[in-house]
Motif scaffolding. Structure first.
Motif, short mmCIF file in Angstrom:
data_model
loop_
_atom_site.label_atom_id
_atom_site.label_comp_id
_atom_site.label_asym_id
_atom_site.label_seq_id
_atom_site.Cartn_x
_atom_site.Cartn_y
_atom_site.Cartn_z
N ALA A 39 0.87 9.86 7.45
CA ALA A 39 0.15 9.73 8.72
C ALA A 39 0.84 10.56 9.80
CB ALA A 39 0.09 8.26 9.14
N SER A 46 -4.14 6.36 5.88
CA SER A 46 -3.24 7.46 6.22
C SER A 46 -3.58 8.70 5.41
CB SER A 46 -1.79 7.07 5.96
OG SER A 46 -1.39 5.98 6.76
N GLN A 73 -6.14 5.12 12.80
CA GLN A 73 -6.21 6.30 11.93
C GLN A 73 -7.66 6.69 11.64
OE1 GLN A 73 -3.88 4.89 8.65
NE2 GLN A 73 -1.94 5.27 9.69
N SER A 118 2.92 5.95 5.47
CA SER A 118 3.28 6.04 6.88
C SER A 118 3.77 7.45 7.23
CB SER A 118 4.36 5.01 7.21
OG SER A 118 4.71 5.07 8.57
#
Length: 543
Positions: free
Chosen positions: A108, A146, A183, A105
């Protein structure tokens, strides 16, 4: 909330911190920035400073991006991830907040910040981080969307492109999480696979704007709008941008709200509505500073609007400032956002050719190209660079020959406005040098401008056709130019026969709000009902 209650009942400081951070991540997914700030304050008050949970600095950094400061996000997360990657491996998957999911996360967010900044230094720093993170967290991280998104941002190549296309195919075939679609859609857009990007981004964006998917990445609507603009699907882009502007107002997300304003201004400029764009830009003056990527795209659109009206000095000034390293307020650490700077080069070259500044343009072209020299480029980037070089050729016949190869390339059709502008530049070269094909080329450009709704460029194409001896039917000024972007969107849908309820469902507005907009729009247009609105637009249509 459940997590907050669990934090109150937790018997240890570490347990309270973890539960509060669970609540913080949930609040971020809901777009509740004030709640995120409050919870992070409670984490600081509760923690003893020894907890290792990555989510605390990640959420604090994420707030910076949402507030329009991606550089602060990047600096914090690169430092934290470097620190964690360098620690001795002690079963990191068993440490809450330092497992591959938390790291994925955070990565990302690193990729998003590097995208917004676009400067080579940020891209290199991201590229340098990824191998160290891969060595520490392994396949659980490297197999994530990600990680693939961050690779696309920092060091794209044919292998990365193939991985994105494969992952997108598997996602569409088997389904998956909305954040993965967002994404992959953002990655596809960076690779100039805009049609794929829209397919991936559209469903989750519709879900998040309607409140049905609260955990989706909040930047996804912005990414979708840029892709729709590139594809010439401007009505749909307007509808998403208007809805996203309202969502960012409600949730008070200043960085993304500024981008939504800029996107509406870009759409007005590309349509030739410079007065309407001015009204949007006035609102933008009261927002936080645009991230460099959005700033460049806005300046590019302003230059295109000026060029459509034959204001080539202004077009050159706008683009030369935006593309000069350190030359504009949106400059990313003194650098031009990459690779997007490459895409604006043909329009710089065209303005330079008309203003006697070809030597300056050649220097700028080299400066913009240098950071990515020898690196992989998308088909679009290659085409745009070749078109710019063609327009800067000193001999008109040579320039026309080389530009024709790009303007008529099958790849060019994927970006209709860009192709139409190149075709018009080619037609003007052909006409000026008394070469064959000027009428046919200009007619093709006019057809494309009409199809996407680029009224300003359509006017320039008509002027050229008349100069070549073609009788062209005059077209009235855009009858909706006096309306705001939201009023224009509603008016077009109403003229197409949609009810207030239908329009409201499409734009995420109440039927009453739709009716109010129409009530205020009719006097501006000199009409009093929907039937007259449809007739007004029908009368203004056609070449």
């Amino acid at each position: 909330m459940l997590f907050e209650r669990a934090a109150e009942l937790s018997g240890t400081t570490g347990g309270r911190v973890r539960r509060l951070l669970d609540a913080t991540v949930t609040a971020a997914g809901l777009g509740r920035l004030a709640w995120v700030r409050e919870l992070l304050g409670r984490v600081r008050d509760t923690g003893d400073g020894e907890h290792r949970d990555l989510r605390a600095p990640h959420m604090a950094a994420w707030l910076e991006t949402m507030g329009g400061n991606p550089r602060a996000t990047l600096e914090v997360l690169l430092r934290e991830l470097d620190r964690l990657a360098a620690e001795p491996v002690q079963e990191p998957a068993q440490v809450p907040g330092v497992d591959s999911a938390a790291v994925s996360s955070a990565i990302a967010s690193v990729g998003l910040s590097a995208t917004y900044l676009g400067d080579p230094a940020s891209q290199r720093a991201t590229a340098d981080l990824l191998p160290r993170a891969a060595a520490r967290w392994g396949q659980a991280l490297t197999g994530s969307t990600s990680f693939l998104f961050a690779r696309t941002v920092s060091d794209p190549d044919e292998q990365v492109r193939a991985a994105v296309l494969t992952a997108a195919f598997e996602h569409r075939r088997h389904g998956g999480r909305g954040d993965a679609a967002a994404q992959l859609g953002a990655a596809a857009s960076l690779l100039d696979e805009q049609a794929l990007a829209v397919d991936l981004l559209d469903p989750p964006v519709q879900a998040v704007l309607s409140g049905q998917a609260p955990t989706i990445y909040l930047s996804a609507p912005n990414a979708l709008v840029w892709a729709l603009i590139d594809l010439g699907r401007w009505d749909r882009a307007s509808s998403v941008a208007v809805a996203n502007l309202e969502a960012t107002r409600v949730n008070d997300i200043p960085g993304l709200r500024a981008i939504a304003h800029a996107q509406l201004a870009v759409l007005e400029l590309l349509r030739g509505h410079r007065r309407g764009a001015g009204a949007v830009l006035e609102q933008l003056r009261h927002e936080v500073a645009l991230v460099p990527l959005a700033h460049l795209r806005l300046r590019w659109a302003q230059a295109l609007a000026a060029a459509a009206d034959d204001e080539h000095e202004d077009a050159f000034a706008l683009l030369s400032t935006a593309l000069t390293p350190g030359g504009g307020p949106g400059a990313a650490g003194g650098a031009v956002p990459q690779p997007h700077g490459l895409l604006a080069l043909p329009d710089l070259a065209a303005a330079a050719r008309r203003t006697g500044r070809s030597d300056e343009a050649r220097e700028l072209l080299e400066q913009v190209r240098a950071p990515r020299e020898g690196r992989w480029r998308t088909a679009r980037q290659q085409l745009r660079l070749a078109a710019a070089e063609a327009l800067l050729a000193p001999d008109a016949e040579e320039a026309a020959t080389r530009l024709g190869d790009q303007a008529w390339s099958p790849h060019a059709a994927a970006w209709p406005l860009e192709q139409a502008v190149l075709l018009l530049e080619l037609a003007e070269l052909q006409h000026g040098a008394h070469l064959p094909g000027a009428q046919e080329t200009a007619a093709a450009a006019l057809e494309a401008f009409t199809r996407v709704g680029a009224a300003g460029w359509g006017g320039r194409a008509r002027r050229l056709l008349r100069a070549t001896g073609v009788q062209v039917r005059p077209v009235a000024d855009d009858v909706l130019a006096a309306l705001t972007p939201q009023q224009e969107q509603i008016a077009r849908l109403a003229a197409a026969g949609l009810s207030n309820r239908d329009i409201g469902e499409r734009l995420y507005l109440s039927p009453r709000t739709v009716g109010s907009h129409l009530y205020r729009s009719f006097p501006k247009l000199g009409i009093s009902n929907r039937g007259q609105l449809a007739a007004l637009l029908d009368g203004a249509a056609g070449p």
